[in-house]
Scaffold this active site. Sequence first.
Site, PDB file in Angstrom:
ATOM      1  N   TYR A  16     -20.838 -22.309  22.004  1.00 48.96           N
ATOM      2  CA  TYR A  16     -19.725 -23.149  21.562  1.00 48.96           C
ATOM      3  C   TYR A  16     -18.403 -22.419  21.343  1.00 48.96           C
ATOM      4  CZ  TYR A  16     -16.877 -25.804  18.208  1.00 48.96           C
ATOM      5  OH  TYR A  16     -15.844 -26.424  17.562  1.00 48.96           O
ATOM      6  N   CYS A  25     -11.682 -16.946  14.203  1.00 50.42           N
ATOM      7  CA  CYS A  25     -10.378 -16.271  14.201  1.00 50.42           C
ATOM      8  C   CYS A  25     -10.150 -15.647  15.577  1.00 50.42           C
ATOM      9  CB  CYS A  25     -10.210 -15.164  13.176  1.00 50.42           C
ATOM     10  SG  CYS A  25     -10.220 -15.746  11.476  1.00 50.42           S
ATOM     11  N   GLY A  35      -9.083 -20.499  15.831  1.00 47.94           N
ATOM     12  CA  GLY A  35      -8.626 -20.694  14.462  1.00 47.94           C
ATOM     13  C   GLY A  35      -7.338 -21.481  14.445  1.00 47.94           C
ATOM     14  N   ASN A  83     -11.132 -10.601  12.859  1.00 47.65           N
ATOM     15  CA  ASN A  83     -12.030 -11.693  13.245  1.00 47.65           C
ATOM     16  C   ASN A  83     -13.433 -11.288  12.808  1.00 47.65           C
ATOM     17  OD1 ASN A  83     -13.541 -12.697  16.404  1.00 47.65           O
ATOM     18  ND2 ASN A  83     -13.536 -13.764  14.463  1.00 47.65           N
ATOM     19  N   GLY A  84     -14.060 -12.130  11.990  1.00 47.96           N
ATOM     20  CA  GLY A  84     -15.400 -11.818  11.509  1.00 47.96           C
ATOM     21  C   GLY A  84     -15.545 -12.168  10.051  1.00 47.96           C
TER      22      GLY A  84
END
Length: 478
Positions: free
Chosen positions: A259, A2, A31, A105-106
């Site tokens: 990545y 995200c 995302g 985000n998480g």
Amino acid sequence: MCGVFSVYLPKSCQDAAKMTYFGLYALQHRGQESAGIASSNEENIMVYKDLGLVSQVFNEASLASLPGHLAVGHTRYSTTGSPKWQNAQPILGNTAFGVIALAHNGNLVNSVELNQILLDRYGDVQTGELANGNTTDTALITALLTGNLLKAALGKDQSLLSTALEILPLLKGAFSLVFMDEKQIYAARDPQGLRPLVIGELAEGGHVVASENAALDIVGATFLREVEPGELIMIDDDGLHSSRFAEPKRSGCVFEYVYLARPDAQIFGRAVHEARVEMGRALAREFPCDADIVIPVPESGTPAAVGFAKESDIPFAQGLTKNSYVGRTFIQPTDALRRVGIRLKLNPLKSVITGKRLVVVDDSIVRGNTQKALVQMLKDSGAKEVHVRISSPPVNFPCYFGIDFAKPDELIANNLSVEAIREAFGADSLGFLSLENMIGATNRDASTLCLACFTGNYPVKFSTTNIPTKHLLERGTL
Ligand code: SF4
């Protein structure tokens, strides 16, 4: 994964939503399932969100419907809660004092406990978007914040700042949050700092908070600093106001270097591109190869392939063309879609590879779908030998902190030895970078990194009876 973005501009500038739109563009790689923006003109919060890429969700008309000098935005990659419309963010919540909008985000690892706290405090009538079919851990956070502020209407003097300081210590797992009420924006990061979150300053006044510094660059903001692990920031006309809700226990995700993050990101002072090149160099020292050319799996394998080529003195070449209009296959939500995505995305350049002994460098192997299809495609296209080199160690354990590879049986390295993987791919040789050399490339002490998907040592403890899974909060599964 995200991407989150938020901006607070001087009151004379009503372009917060447009700036957020550009910021989200820079975070699209984090995302691709849905996108949304909430903005405020100090009186009302408006939100516009939908399934799809940023460019598909927004146009001139939708952005014009979002006036105001403060905004928060989100690009979604689902980890808790399926990729359905109701789960798009930012999430709205009504309080006794107005509205809040929140983006996350998480991934939390104590959603079941948090849901129980909600039930205990507010009865079985779930609040806000939870009642409307939202099944994300983000909706739980929003409901805890708004529930507290609704209770405050019964006589307690409570602000969003003091409420957040009370609720944030209850959350366990990964959370880089941006949220807002009508007048201020807020940003908070879990005590481990698992996901990145940075603050930028705008020359014309105002501040920006974003998942990665590339989103600061795109809107002309200058990097100021990270949101510290365990820190809550409030931003208003007077600038930044910092509070602490937990002591930091820094354990940043090493996979961001491998990545996840853009190559132009800087994480904890280290340029991600440089870290990836160094991973490639170390890989060449660990697993040298007699070959004609080094080719990357574009684009996340490119910096490591450059490093491998430099260290081994084997020419670098582009042996695969990438269709840039196809999203990252790793973050499509189902296996079937991932397989289609791989064939859509990569095509071998026969003139480059025919008759050659290839070193193919990729950043990681999770499920193994990409590499298996790729080795086959390269051989079918005339490659004489295909030697696969991976610039990270085998992924042996699930991630519960925001990457959707939560089931152990989805991980090829959890089920097969390196030799068995090589055989399954049909590759001539296979080598993985060691844990030590991956850590070394980040320039960080191992004690400041989360390495759990490689080692099984999770920096946050969680209940093994309520293993966090993607559909944990779908109706009827609690
Ligand atoms: S388990 Fe792996 S992917 Fe997940 S946060 Fe830790 S290092 Fe990152």
